[in-house]
Scaffold this active site. Sequence first.
Site, PDB file in Angstrom:
ATOM      1  N   LYS A 181       0.747  -1.130  -0.120  1.00 37.39           N
ATOM      2  CA  LYS A 181      -0.169  -0.082   0.256  1.00 37.39           C
ATOM      3  C   LYS A 181       0.864   1.411  -0.093  1.00 37.39           C
ATOM      4  CE  LYS A 181      -3.919  -2.264   0.735  1.00 37.39           C
ATOM      5  NZ  LYS A 181      -4.473  -2.724  -0.662  1.00 37.39           N
ATOM      6  N   SER A 182       2.241   1.131   0.188  1.00 38.47           N
ATOM      7  CA  SER A 182       2.946   2.120   0.422  1.00 38.47           C
ATOM      8  C   SER A 182       2.854   3.281  -0.961  1.00 38.47           C
ATOM      9  CB  SER A 182       4.354   2.076   0.248  1.00 38.47           C
ATOM     10  OG  SER A 182       4.671   1.148   1.492  1.00 38.47           O
ATOM     11  N   THR A 221      10.178  -3.722   2.567  1.00 40.55           N
ATOM     12  CA  THR A 221       9.203  -4.933   2.945  1.00 40.55           C
ATOM     13  C   THR A 221       9.891  -6.071   2.838  1.00 40.55           C
ATOM     14  OG1 THR A 221       6.929  -5.603   3.113  1.00 40.55           O
ATOM     15  CG2 THR A 221       7.665  -5.036   1.013  1.00 40.55           C
ATOM     16  N   LYS A 263      14.044  -6.927   4.976  1.00 34.52           N
ATOM     17  CA  LYS A 263      14.424  -5.778   6.100  1.00 34.52           C
ATOM     18  C   LYS A 263      15.807  -5.987   6.574  1.00 34.52           C
ATOM     19  CE  LYS A 263       9.732  -4.657   7.030  1.00 34.52           C
ATOM     20  NZ  LYS A 263       8.733  -4.488   8.069  1.00 34.52           N
ATOM     21  N   GLY A 316      10.961  -9.419  15.573  1.00 35.20           N
ATOM     22  CA  GLY A 316      11.195  -8.057  15.198  1.00 35.20           C
ATOM     23  C   GLY A 316      10.377  -6.989  15.515  1.00 35.20           C
ATOM     24  N   ALA A 317       8.996  -7.388  15.261  1.00 42.43           N
ATOM     25  CA  ALA A 317       7.925  -6.315  15.627  1.00 42.43           C
ATOM     26  C   ALA A 317       8.083  -5.984  17.116  1.00 42.43           C
ATOM     27  CB  ALA A 317       6.553  -6.988  15.197  1.00 42.43           C
TER      28      ALA A 317
HETATM   29  P1  ATR Z   1       8.308 -10.276  13.059  1.00 47.81           P
HETATM   30  O1  ATR Z   1       9.453  -9.889  12.849  1.00 47.81           O
HETATM   31  O2  ATR Z   1       7.058 -10.373  12.502  1.00 47.81           O
HETATM   32  O3  ATR Z   1       8.150 -10.121  14.670  1.00 47.81           O
HETATM   33  P2  ATR Z   1       9.446 -13.057  13.812  1.00 47.81           P
HETATM   34  O4  ATR Z   1      10.809 -12.464  14.250  1.00 47.81           O
HETATM   35  O5  ATR Z   1       9.481 -14.109  13.012  1.00 47.81           O
HETATM   36  O6  ATR Z   1       8.611 -12.081  12.993  1.00 47.81           O
HETATM   37  O7  ATR Z   1       8.647 -13.484  15.106  1.00 47.81           O
HETATM   38  C1  ATR Z   1       7.480 -13.865  15.108  1.00 47.81           C
HETATM   39  C2  ATR Z   1       6.931 -13.986  16.399  1.00 47.81           C
HETATM   40  O8  ATR Z   1       5.627 -14.385  16.526  1.00 47.81           O
HETATM   41  C3  ATR Z   1       7.691 -14.764  17.496  1.00 47.81           C
HETATM   42  O9  ATR Z   1       7.892 -14.438  18.763  1.00 47.81           O
HETATM   43  C4  ATR Z   1       6.718 -16.124  17.331  1.00 47.81           C
HETATM   44  O10 ATR Z   1       6.965 -16.869  18.543  1.00 47.81           O
HETATM   45  P3  ATR Z   1       8.085 -18.055  18.940  1.00 47.81           P
HETATM   46  O11 ATR Z   1       9.337 -17.029  19.182  1.00 47.81           O
HETATM   47  O12 ATR Z   1       7.773 -18.612  20.256  1.00 47.81           O
HETATM   48  O13 ATR Z   1       8.210 -18.900  17.601  1.00 47.81           O
HETATM   49  C5  ATR Z   1       5.572 -15.605  17.242  1.00 47.81           C
HETATM   50  N1  ATR Z   1       4.370 -16.460  16.837  1.00 47.81           N
HETATM   51  C6  ATR Z   1       4.250 -17.030  15.770  1.00 47.81           C
HETATM   52  N2  ATR Z   1       3.284 -17.612  15.411  1.00 47.81           N
HETATM   53  C7  ATR Z   1       2.601 -17.530  16.644  1.00 47.81           C
HETATM   54  C8  ATR Z   1       1.417 -18.407  17.356  1.00 47.81           C
HETATM   55  N3  ATR Z   1       0.515 -19.003  16.413  1.00 47.81           N
HETATM   56  N4  ATR Z   1       1.156 -18.014  18.506  1.00 47.81           N
HETATM   57  C9  ATR Z   1       2.058 -17.198  19.501  1.00 47.81           C
HETATM   58  N5  ATR Z   1       3.345 -16.809  19.047  1.00 47.81           N
HETATM   59  C10 ATR Z   1       3.367 -16.845  17.604  1.00 47.81           C
END
Ligand code: ATR
Length: 276
Positions: free
Chosen positions: A16-17, A62, A66, A130-131
């Site tokens: 959407k940017s 995106t 990143k 990361g978020a």
């Molecule tokens: P982002 O950069 O979007 O934060 P990420 O670094 O891959 O993505 O991190 C994903 C996060 O979502 C992690 O904290 C993951 O938990 P784990 O570290 O225990 O794997 C979490 N996550 C993903 N799917 C999930 C789910 N169904 N329930 C709870 N946490 C979830």
Amino acid sequence: MTDRYAVIGNPIEQSKSPLIHTAFAQVTGQDIAYTKLLAPLGGFAAAVDVFRASGGRGMNVTAPFKLDAFAYATDLALSAQMAGAVNAMKFEGDRVLGENFDGVGLVRDVVHNLAFPVQGKRVLILGAGGATRGALLPLLAEQPAELVIVNRTVAKAQELAALAHQHQSGQVPVTGLGYEAVQGQFDVVLNASSSSLGAELPPLHPEVFAPGCLAYDLTYGKGLTPFLKLAQQAGVTRLADGVGMLAEQAAEAFAWWRGVRPYTAAVIATLTVPLV
Ligand code: ATR
């Protein structure tokens, strides 16, 4: 002369940017062209090199680039260092400035757009990727009473809590926990896990939502995610997804590039997908 900007990703069609930045340029009278750039996997640096050589002034970044942008930047803002990722770049001669506006965009959306002050509140954030990393310092700057990071993999939540303690000047207690260890109720519950991307429900007790609390899913455009549905069923009436965060992080980048901060309300209204 028209200044050129782009968003780079793979895939990129969904972004959407261009819509957002073109709208910002119109309302602020800025002469920019903003396009989508599809780079092949493994081809991030080459694609950015070409864009810069042809006069490009800045880029949004995106998935899945990143981390490539983090490596490509010559100067990393603290926000990017904390997030471990770059979502906006500014090109100045040989220098590539790397920023990450997601965290500040989130907090601006919560505090200003949703008029939900975080100061003195108990905040629970789901996920330790990361978020969440990117959101830590902007959240702590609001001086909540407490910040609890909850994650399936407890060690990652604990690491982020330690990181937050290293960087914050204030004295907000920050704890990293597993889902089963979360106690008490929270005024703000933020889903920064990637659970909503796969329509999954994080293993969260519905008792965590305090009366009058805000439940916010950082995902955008998925309607009522399993997390938001859980909150709704628990009686929460203040529900939000990440549309405002998306617009606010874009506004931050626009202001960084152009020196003028656009209003976001019209863009948010355009992009809002109903929470049903
Ligand atoms: P982002 O950069 O979007 O934060 P990420 O670094 O891959 O993505 O991190 C994903 C996060 O979502 C992690 O904290 C993951 O938990 P784990 O570290 O225990 O794997 C979490 N996550 C993903 N799917 C999930 C789910 N169904 N329930 C709870 N946490 C979830």
